[in-house]
Each structure stands twice: as C-alpha cells, then as structure tokens.
Motif scaffolding. Structure first.
Motif, PDB file in Angstrom:
ATOM      1  N   GLY A   9       0.814  -1.206   0.000  1.00 35.10           N
ATOM      2  CA  GLY A   9       0.000   0.000   0.000  1.00 35.10           C
ATOM      3  C   GLY A   9       0.845   1.251   0.000  1.00 35.10           C
ATOM      4  O   GLY A   9       1.825   1.369  -0.726  1.00 35.10           O
ATOM      5  N   ALA A  10       0.478   2.184   0.890  1.00 36.22           N
ATOM      6  CA  ALA A  10       1.121   3.495   0.955  1.00 36.22           C
ATOM      7  C   ALA A  10       2.440   3.483   1.722  1.00 36.22           C
ATOM      8  O   ALA A  10       3.121   4.495   1.788  1.00 36.22           O
ATOM      9  CB  ALA A  10       0.173   4.504   1.584  1.00 36.22           C
ATOM     10  N   GLY A  11       2.811   2.356   2.318  1.00 38.42           N
ATOM     11  CA  GLY A  11       4.065   2.277   3.055  1.00 38.42           C
ATOM     12  C   GLY A  11       3.874   2.529   4.532  1.00 38.42           C
ATOM     13  O   GLY A  11       2.768   2.799   5.001  1.00 38.42           O
ATOM     14  N   ASP A  15       1.780  -1.056   6.988  1.00 37.23           N
ATOM     15  CA  ASP A  15       1.518  -1.604   5.664  1.00 37.23           C
ATOM     16  C   ASP A  15       1.777  -3.119   5.691  1.00 37.23           C
ATOM     17  O   ASP A  15       2.342  -3.643   6.648  1.00 37.23           O
ATOM     18  CB  ASP A  15       2.429  -0.919   4.633  1.00 37.23           C
ATOM     19  CG  ASP A  15       1.980  -1.115   3.196  1.00 37.23           C
ATOM     20  OD1 ASP A  15       0.940  -1.761   2.957  1.00 37.23           O
ATOM     21  OD2 ASP A  15       2.682  -0.620   2.292  1.00 37.23           O
ATOM     22  N   PRO A  25       4.028  -0.785  -4.659  1.00 29.10           N
ATOM     23  CA  PRO A  25       3.836   0.649  -4.875  1.00 29.10           C
ATOM     24  C   PRO A  25       4.660   1.517  -3.920  1.00 29.10           C
ATOM     25  O   PRO A  25       4.849   2.702  -4.153  1.00 29.10           O
ATOM     26  CB  PRO A  25       2.343   0.868  -4.648  1.00 29.10           C
ATOM     27  CG  PRO A  25       1.889  -0.294  -3.843  1.00 29.10           C
ATOM     28  CD  PRO A  25       2.832  -1.432  -4.138  1.00 29.10           C
ATOM     29  N   SER A  26       5.154   0.909  -2.832  1.00 22.67           N
ATOM     30  CA  SER A  26       5.954   1.685  -1.875  1.00 22.67           C
ATOM     31  C   SER A  26       6.971   0.779  -1.191  1.00 22.67           C
ATOM     32  O   SER A  26       6.839  -0.440  -1.197  1.00 22.67           O
ATOM     33  CB  SER A  26       5.047   2.311  -0.814  1.00 22.67           C
ATOM     34  OG  SER A  26       4.468   1.287  -0.022  1.00 22.67           O
ATOM     35  N   THR A  28       9.223   0.791   2.563  1.00 27.94           N
ATOM     36  CA  THR A  28       9.470   1.405   3.854  1.00 27.94           C
ATOM     37  C   THR A  28      10.928   1.177   4.205  1.00 27.94           C
ATOM     38  O   THR A  28      11.376   0.032   4.282  1.00 27.94           O
ATOM     39  CB  THR A  28       8.554   0.799   4.936  1.00 27.94           C
ATOM     40  OG1 THR A  28       7.186   1.002   4.543  1.00 27.94           O
ATOM     41  CG2 THR A  28       8.792   1.444   6.284  1.00 27.94           C
ATOM     42  N   ILE A  42       9.312   6.504   4.021  1.00 30.20           N
ATOM     43  CA  ILE A  42       8.546   5.841   2.974  1.00 30.20           C
ATOM     44  C   ILE A  42       9.011   6.363   1.623  1.00 30.20           C
ATOM     45  O   ILE A  42       9.156   7.573   1.432  1.00 30.20           O
ATOM     46  CB  ILE A  42       7.042   6.099   3.151  1.00 30.20           C
ATOM     47  CG1 ILE A  42       6.572   5.499   4.473  1.00 30.20           C
ATOM     48  CG2 ILE A  42       6.251   5.519   1.971  1.00 30.20           C
ATOM     49  CD1 ILE A  42       5.191   5.927   4.885  1.00 30.20           C
ATOM     50  N   VAL A  44       7.908   6.141  -2.323  1.00 34.86           N
ATOM     51  CA  VAL A  44       6.906   5.714  -3.294  1.00 34.86           C
ATOM     52  C   VAL A  44       7.662   5.255  -4.524  1.00 34.86           C
ATOM     53  O   VAL A  44       8.571   5.938  -5.005  1.00 34.86           O
ATOM     54  CB  VAL A  44       5.942   6.870  -3.625  1.00 34.86           C
ATOM     55  CG1 VAL A  44       4.976   6.464  -4.721  1.00 34.86           C
ATOM     56  CG2 VAL A  44       5.191   7.298  -2.372  1.00 34.86           C
TER      57      VAL A  44
END
Length: 142
Positions: A9-11, A15, A25-26, A28, A42, A44
């Motif tokens: 996900g978004a990190g 996540d 998609p990301s 960490t 994070i 991206v």
C-alpha cells in the motif's frame, strides 16, 4: 543497518509486505540499531515496475544507492536479484505480515546469527536468492 521492506500500500510500519518486489507501490526504509527501529521513511515507487522490466532494475539500483543492507519482499525477479547481488545487499523472503513484524523478525534473528557478506548482513536462518538457484544462508543449496 538499513532495511527496505516492499509494501502493498502506501508504506509505513502498518503496511503489509508485498508478495513481489517489482509490483510494490511503496517501500518502507527502516533504520535500526541493536534490534531497535530508529527511523522510518517511505519511498513511493516512482516507476511502474513490471516483471522483466528495466523499471524494476532502476528502482533496485536506487535502493542499493541509498545504502540499503537488506531488502524484504515475497519474491524477487531476475533484474533486482542481479542488482542486489552485485551490491552485496541481502534479499529476504517474507510476506503476509505487517512491515513492522517483518522488520522485527529480521532484526531479532539478525541480532543473534549474523555473518557479514560483502556490505550486507545475512542472518543464517533466512533463504537468500542468487541468480539461477536458491541457497540457504550459511549452508548449501536448498
């Protein structure tokens, strides 16, 4: 030590670890010392990574250039395997868990059973991948 964990996900630490590096998609970035997480950033994924694509290769080189000692994802493709192997960055297969748990699992095992290979660290209980075959760290072919 710096660990990059592929996220779905978004990190961030909450996540979920991605099943494949190239589709993440990301990422960490976890900076840690003495089994403690000190900082989290994070990143991206700026490319649309596809299996066998140059985008995965470029992003793997970007992570290696950021001083990453280890990368965690479910699977790694041939491009990122080549890049990380050349950079001495360890690749560790973990998935289906929060990024936080994957980082802690890596750090707890690494703190007890680490040997240095190149510039990365290799906990002896993890499976690492080399082009063409799998090897158990600290042992023979798997």
């Amino acid at each position: 030590m710096r660990i990059a964990v592929a996220g779905m996900g978004a990190g961030g630490l909450d996540d979920t670890v991605s099943p494949v590096f190239w589709a993440s998609p990301s990422f960490t970035l976890v900076d840690a010392e003495d089994r403690e997480i000190l900082a989290v950033r994070i990143i991206v994924n700026p490319t649309d990574c596809v299996p066998g694509g140059a985008a995965a290769d470029r992003f793997a080189r970007d992570l290696a250039g950021r001083g990453v000692d280890a990368v965690i994802a479910g699977e790694f493709g041939p491009e990122e395997t080549r890049v990380f192997s050349a950079a001495g960055t360890g690749m560790y297969r973990l998935q289906d868990m929060p990024v936080r748990d994957a980082a802690k699992q890596f750090l707890n095992l690494a703190a007890d059973t680490v040997r240095v290979v190149g510039r990365g660290t290799v906990p002896t209980g993890y499976v690492t991948r080399t082009p063409g075959r799998q090897r158990r760290a600290g042992g023979g072919p798997r």
